[in-house]
Design an enzyme around this catalytic site. Structure first.
Site, PDB file in Angstrom:
ATOM      1  N   CYS A 147       0.850  -1.194   0.000  1.00 36.80           N
ATOM      2  CA  CYS A 147       0.000   0.000   0.000  1.00 36.80           C
ATOM      3  C   CYS A 147       0.886   1.246   0.000  1.00 36.80           C
ATOM      4  CB  CYS A 147      -0.895  -0.013   1.236  1.00 36.80           C
ATOM      5  SG  CYS A 147      -1.744   1.546   1.567  1.00 36.80           S
ATOM      6  N   GLU A 148       0.681   2.116  -0.961  1.00 38.38           N
ATOM      7  CA  GLU A 148       1.534   3.293  -1.058  1.00 38.38           C
ATOM      8  C   GLU A 148       1.208   4.343   0.003  1.00 38.38           C
ATOM      9  OE1 GLU A 148      -0.601   6.193  -4.349  1.00 38.38           O
ATOM     10  OE2 GLU A 148       0.838   4.718  -5.065  1.00 38.38           O
ATOM     11  N   HIS A 149       0.080   4.180   0.693  1.00 36.17           N
ATOM     12  CA  HIS A 149      -0.298   5.152   1.714  1.00 36.17           C
ATOM     13  C   HIS A 149       0.295   4.827   3.086  1.00 36.17           C
ATOM     14  CE1 HIS A 149      -4.044   5.568  -1.020  1.00 36.17           C
ATOM     15  NE2 HIS A 149      -3.114   6.430  -1.379  1.00 36.17           N
ATOM     16  N   HIS A 150       0.449   3.520   3.386  1.00 33.23           N
ATOM     17  CA  HIS A 150       0.904   3.122   4.718  1.00 33.23           C
ATOM     18  C   HIS A 150       2.127   2.208   4.694  1.00 33.23           C
ATOM     19  CE1 HIS A 150      -3.488   3.961   5.097  1.00 33.23           C
ATOM     20  NE2 HIS A 150      -3.074   4.662   6.129  1.00 33.23           N
ATOM     21  N   GLN A 188      -4.938  -0.449  -5.261  1.00 29.65           N
ATOM     22  CA  GLN A 188      -5.492  -1.588  -5.999  1.00 29.65           C
ATOM     23  C   GLN A 188      -6.158  -1.153  -7.295  1.00 29.65           C
ATOM     24  OE1 GLN A 188      -7.590  -4.461  -3.584  1.00 29.65           O
ATOM     25  NE2 GLN A 188      -8.857  -5.122  -5.301  1.00 29.65           N
ATOM     26  N   HIS A 216      -6.254  -5.744   2.470  1.00 31.00           N
ATOM     27  CA  HIS A 216      -5.346  -4.625   2.734  1.00 31.00           C
ATOM     28  C   HIS A 216      -5.015  -4.611   4.225  1.00 31.00           C
ATOM     29  CE1 HIS A 216      -6.040  -2.270  -1.157  1.00 31.00           C
ATOM     30  NE2 HIS A 216      -6.810  -3.345  -1.258  1.00 31.00           N
ATOM     31  N   CYS A 218      -3.536  -2.421   5.833  1.00 29.71           N
ATOM     32  CA  CYS A 218      -3.780  -1.101   6.416  1.00 29.71           C
ATOM     33  C   CYS A 218      -5.210  -0.991   6.946  1.00 29.71           C
ATOM     34  CB  CYS A 218      -3.502   0.000   5.395  1.00 29.71           C
ATOM     35  SG  CYS A 218      -4.452  -0.139   3.866  1.00 29.71           S
TER      36      CYS A 218
END
Length: 256
Positions: A147-150, A188, A216, A218
């Protein structure tokens, strides 16, 4: 005079933004031509019959990281992990953590190894002329991403189907395409589309369908902490988008 200059500046910014938004896989999605069984543009697409060479060949050019880059960046990534450990209140010098920054840096490079791979390296010798126009499906392809956010894992299964247009690809190569795009920092939705666009650009099939079912971490380990939640995304191109029967056949086959 000033108003005229400002108007030209606003138009330039709008065009630049539009160009950025059209980029998929490092390609330009807006010029990609999706054809139907007759080889003509899809009805209602607003596209001309002439295909841009860039739309067919752009998938050959992508690579953003080399093995040499890995070697050069490893010390700085490891140093960053040492800083993180200190920030978490740990002692990077204690026995159990002495080699952790280097292990974590090496692992992160592996988790994102898709940046150093190109589709052409996988597909160049595995595309074959074949008079086959029935659906080809490879389902339940294991997928691991980040996940590019977390920066925590996403994992699940990918289902791919395409309708050949006189060309087929070695079936294991579809799994390799998944590996290239999933081994990156991702969301995704984008991953699903990148896989479909890459197959379309490489094979120029009559249609492509990609469905991803994923968990996910996250959403499991943090935040709402919903253990059994799954996210399903799909991208349908060509006849899979335009023809309900073809789309339904694909969705039925991947469920069974």
């Amino acid at each position: 005079m000033e108003r005229s200059k400002q108007k030209q500046l606003n138009q330039s910014e709008k065009q630049a933004t539009s160009a950025d938004d059209s980029s998929v896989n490092g390609h330009f999605d807006e010029i990609m031509k999706i054809t139907n069984r007759t080889g003509l543009p899809l009805a209602g697409s607003g596209e001309s019959s002439a295909q841009s060479p860039h739309a067919i060949e752009s998938w050959r050019e992508e690579r953003t990281r080399s093995l040499e880059d890995n070697q050069m960046s490893l010390p700085s990534i490891a140093a960053a992990y040492t800083t993180i450990l200190r920030g978490l209140g740990e002692d990077p010098q204690r026995q159990g953590l002495l080699k952790t920054p280097w292990r974590a840096a090496t692992a992160m490079q592996f988790f994102t190894k898709g940046y150093q791979e190109k589709i052409i390296d996988v597909l160049n010798d595995a595309i074959f002329d074949e008079d086959h126009d029935e659906m080809v499906i490879v389902k339940d392809i294991d997928m691991f991403s980040m996940c590019e956010h977390h920066l925590v894992p996403i994992f699940g299964r990918v289902h791919i189907g395409y309708l050949p247009n006189k060309r087929v690809v070695g079936i294991s190569k579809l799994a390799r395409i998944v590996e290239i795009y999933s081994r990156r920092l991702q969301v995704q939705e984008r991953l699903t589309k990148q896989i479909a666009v890459a197959i379309t650009e490489a094979l120029q099939p009559a249609g492509v369908g990609v469905v991803i079912e994923a968990t996910h971490m996250c959403m499991v380990m943090r935040g709402v902490q919903k253990m059994n939640s799954k996210t399903v995304t799909s991208t349908m191109l060509g006849v899979f988008r335009e023809d309900p029967k073809s789309r339904d056949e694909f969705l039925t086959l991947i469920r069974n």
